[in-house]
Design an enzyme around this catalytic site. Sequence first.
Site, PDB file in Angstrom:
ATOM      1  CB  CYS A   9     -71.749  21.351  42.473  1.00 47.45           C
ATOM      2  SG  CYS A   9     -71.578  22.432  43.914  1.00 47.45           S
ATOM      3  CG  ASN A  12     -74.228  26.757  45.961  1.00 48.96           C
ATOM      4  OD1 ASN A  12     -74.798  27.687  46.521  1.00 48.96           O
ATOM      5  ND2 ASN A  12     -73.582  26.922  44.841  1.00 48.96           N
ATOM      6  CB  CYS A  14     -66.417  22.801  46.270  1.00 51.61           C
ATOM      7  SG  CYS A  14     -66.006  22.321  47.945  1.00 51.61           S
ATOM      8  NE  ARG A  15     -68.426  19.432  42.376  1.00 52.50           N
ATOM      9  CZ  ARG A  15     -69.131  18.350  42.131  1.00 52.50           C
ATOM     10  NH1 ARG A  15     -68.880  17.630  41.054  1.00 52.50           N
ATOM     11  NH2 ARG A  15     -70.094  17.967  42.938  1.00 52.50           N
ATOM     12  CG  ASP A 119     -67.120  17.252  45.510  1.00 61.26           C
ATOM     13  OD1 ASP A 119     -66.452  18.226  45.929  1.00 61.26           O
ATOM     14  OD2 ASP A 119     -68.150  16.850  46.079  1.00 61.26           O
TER      15      ASP A 119
END
Length: 149
Positions: A9, A12, A14-15, A119
Site C-alpha cells: 500500500c 505500510n 494500515c491496509r 485507504d
Amino acid sequence: MTYRVCLVCMGNICRSPMAEVVLRQKLADHGLSGRVSVESAGTGGWHAGEPMDPRARRTLADHGYDGSAHRAKQFTFEDYDLVLAMDRDNLRALRSRVPEARLFRDFDPAASAGAEVPDPYYDGSFDRVLTMVEAAAEGLAKHLADEIG
C-alpha cells in the site's frame, strides 16, 4: 522452496499490514504455514520503522488477530513470487519494475474486476477494510493451496 508474497500500500501502516496479518492466518488455516511467506511494504518510506496505525491494530485485535509485531518498511524490488497492491495508484507505482504485479482484491471472488482496498487512514473505515481484506485473503489462500498445495 518457500513461495514469497508481498502486499503493498502507500505507507505500510494500515491496509497492507492488515492484509499481511490476515493472510498469514488464512494460509495457516489452509495448511500452508512455512510454505508461503508473507510480507508487506509501502511504496513510500516515510513511515519506515513505525508500528501499525493503532486503529488498524485495534481493529485486527477486535477480530482475533495480532498486529503488534508489525514495523513499516518501504517496498524493495526483491525476488517475490507474487506482488499485490491494495489500489491502482500503488499498482502503477510497482508496475515499472514488477509488470506482473496485481491487485489484492483480484483474489476476492465477490469483488468486481479492478476492485481496490480503500485507504482507511482518513475516513476511519477500518472495519470495512478488514472485511475486504478477509475475503481477498481467503481467496488467495485457496488459490495458493491449489497452486502449490
